[in-house]
Design an enzyme around this catalytic site. Structure first.
Site, PDB file in Angstrom:
ATOM      1  CE  LYS A  38      -0.072   5.281  -1.997  1.00 13.27           C
ATOM      2  NZ  LYS A  38      -1.023   4.750  -2.646  1.00 13.27           N
ATOM      3  CG  HIS A  75      -5.682  -2.584   0.647  1.00 14.91           C
ATOM      4  ND1 HIS A  75      -4.898  -2.152  -0.437  1.00 14.91           N
ATOM      5  CD2 HIS A  75      -5.200  -1.893   1.551  1.00 14.91           C
ATOM      6  CE1 HIS A  75      -3.907  -1.305  -0.339  1.00 14.91           C
ATOM      7  NE2 HIS A  75      -4.232  -1.137   1.241  1.00 14.91           N
ATOM      8  CD1 TRP A 121      -7.976   3.050  -1.825  1.00 11.24           C
ATOM      9  CD2 TRP A 121      -9.678   4.284  -2.721  1.00 11.24           C
ATOM     10  NE1 TRP A 121      -7.866   4.465  -1.442  1.00 11.24           N
ATOM     11  CE2 TRP A 121      -8.898   5.245  -2.058  1.00 11.24           C
ATOM     12  CE3 TRP A 121     -10.734   4.649  -3.315  1.00 11.24           C
ATOM     13  CZ2 TRP A 121      -9.325   6.470  -1.851  1.00 11.24           C
ATOM     14  CZ3 TRP A 121     -11.110   5.995  -3.258  1.00 11.24           C
ATOM     15  CH2 TRP A 121     -10.240   6.870  -2.330  1.00 11.24           C
ATOM     16  CB  SER A 127      -0.966  -0.042   1.175  1.00 11.09           C
ATOM     17  OG  SER A 127      -2.010   0.664   0.810  1.00 11.09           O
TER      18      SER A 127
HETATM   19  C1  GTR Z   1      -5.492   4.642   2.024  1.00  9.65           C
HETATM   20  C2  GTR Z   1      -4.765   5.297   0.588  1.00  9.65           C
HETATM   21  C3  GTR Z   1      -4.161   4.361  -0.189  1.00  9.65           C
HETATM   22  C4  GTR Z   1      -3.138   3.377   0.632  1.00  9.65           C
HETATM   23  C5  GTR Z   1      -3.694   2.865   1.754  1.00  9.65           C
HETATM   24  C6  GTR Z   1      -2.855   2.338   2.788  1.00  9.65           C
HETATM   25  O1  GTR Z   1      -6.223   5.322   2.826  1.00  9.65           O
HETATM   26  O2  GTR Z   1      -5.796   6.179   0.079  1.00  9.65           O
HETATM   27  O3  GTR Z   1      -3.420   4.959  -1.067  1.00  9.65           O
HETATM   28  O4  GTR Z   1      -1.883   3.973   0.530  1.00  9.65           O
HETATM   29  O5  GTR Z   1      -4.288   3.892   2.764  1.00  9.65           O
HETATM   30  O6  GTR Z   1      -1.770   2.732   2.900  1.00  9.65           O
HETATM   31  O7  GTR Z   1      -3.125   1.314   3.288  1.00  9.65           O
END
Ligand code: GTR
Length: 413
Positions: free
Chosen positions: A255, A392, A342, A251
């Protein structure tokens, strides 16, 4: 940026493929002067530096060079961790060379039966190294954390309750059994994950008087910088093969692993797990999370220049396939999850696909998948990809693929 009220009224995320706008991606193999790149040398000498600079100035922000005198302190060693399978070490890295903040703690597990330096996976975590393991004698993290009752975080500090709470994401025994080590670091040791005007974490070492300029590092860049500093330590550790370090992140930390791997060629293999917007997903698709949403929700993650492209993705001189291309020719793996819309699974896949010409130019096997593969059907050449069932998260299925991929590329280890 939006006011909080306007942010609350932001448009609904698009999850309809037919609503994805038409777009034209910048070509990683055409220079800013419009010249087609047709040799590996031209890529390395001309085009790669151009793209790297664009990501530095427009997306993540430039980071400082490595500090001159960091201090590494081994704070614990246990030779019979995990029931005897593993050597476990904790190492503190003091960025200023003095025993003061900022400090990051590395938790390292290595296969006990190794007879030579081992390849390792290295990854940042969300709530402290003590959350990735069930071993209760690992140091409890003492830095600021995002609120999370479920994870045992109280008043922004970890409590004993938080021990082991993220262990499902880190199958340490499996990693050890397959002959790899694991290096874990809490991201907030490097830079706390909130918008503090860049006064704390490693930003404080460099930006204590003023906030970073619009082209200077945000938090993702700081985390990536911290990963490189951890690699500086690994290069001094005789039990670790620093030429075989796979950087992995989930996540926001996915990145980060991509940006770390893109900038620092010492990372031999790079893995992005469900990294989404600002990670592996193409920004121009505007599917799921967009620049608009991410920059408003997390204004500290990217550099300020990235805000220029909110709702103007077509003006970006790069897109995220070019981030992947910066990792070439080193192996790269991108993973998505069906329910993680997402993060735009298709956009994550397309980034790999559109980076492939660079991998081919550099003489690797590339990717070889033209269309998105079936669910739970990984593709693994020099570039890897899978989309698995589920949400996720980081699962055993994900790790199984990363271990197989590492076996392929770190063979003989
Ligand atoms: C969310 C964000 C995502 C992702 C995620 C995470 O809120 O919108 O881009 O980075 O968090 O890191 O779990």
């Amino acid at each position: 940026l939006l006011t909080p009220a306007a942010h609350a009224q932001r448009p609904k995320p698009n999850y309809d493929e037919s609503q994805v706008p038409e777009f034209k991606l910048p070509d990683p193999l055409v220079t800013s002067k419009g010249k087609k790149v047709d040799s590996a040398e031209e890529w390395q000498q001309v085009r790669r530096p151009e793209i790297l600079e664009l990501f530095e100035t427009e997306v993540y922000g430039k980071s400082p060079a490595a500090p001159q005198d960091m201090l590494f302190e081994v704070t614990s060693v246990k030779n019979d961790a995990l029931g005897g399978k593993a050597i476990r070490k904790e190492v503190s890295v003091y960025f200023s060379g003095k025993k003061e903040e900022p400090r990051m703690d590395l938790l390292i597990y290595l296969p006990a039966k190794a007879t030579k330096p081992v390849p390792v996976f290295m990854g940042l975590n969300f709530y402290g190294n003590h959350t990735i393991t069930d071993e209760t004698d690992v140091k409890l993290n003492d830095h600021w954390m995002r609120a999370n009752k479920e994870k045992g975080i109280v008043d922004h500090k970890a409590t004993a309750d938080s021990r082991g709470k993220s262990s499902s994401r880190w199958p340490i025994e499996k990693i050890i059994d397959r002959g790899y080590g694991l290096v874990a670091i809490y991201c907030g040791d490097i830079d706390p994950d909130y918008d503090d005007g860049f006064k704390n974490g490693v930003h404080a070492l460099y930006n204590s008087k003023q906030k970073p300029a619009p082209d200077e590092w945000g938090t993702i860049a700081a985390w990536a910088w911290g990963l490189s500093r951890a690699l500086d330590y690994l290069e001094t550790d005789k039990q670790i093969d620093a030429n075989k370090v796979a950087v992995m992140g989930h996540s926001r930390l996915g990145k980060t692993s991509l940006w770390a791997g893109a900038q620092d060629p010492r990372f031999a293999l790079v893995i992005s797990n469900d990294s989404g917007c600002g990670g592996a997903a193409l920004s121009r698709r505007r599917f799921g999370e967009t620049l608009h949403v991410i920059n408003n929700a997390f204004p500290h993650w990217f550099c300020d220049n990235f805000n220029k492209y909110i709702d103007k993705e077509n003006d970006l001189p790069v897109d995220q396939h070019m981030l992947i291309s910066l990792i070439a020719p080193r192996p790269v793996y991108v993973a998505s999850a069906v329910e993680d819309r997402w993060a735009d699974p298709k956009g994550e896949f397309l980034s790999v696909k559109y980076a492939e010409p660079v991998y081919k130019l550099l003489g690797t096997s590339g990717f070889g998948a033209d269309k998105m593969p079936g669910i739970n059907e990984p593709v693994q050449k020099q570039m890897g990809y899978h989309i698995r069932t589920g949400k996720h998260d980081v699962t055993d299925f994900d790790w199984e693929q990363y271990l197989n991929f590492a076996d392929q590329h770190f063979q003989g280890s």
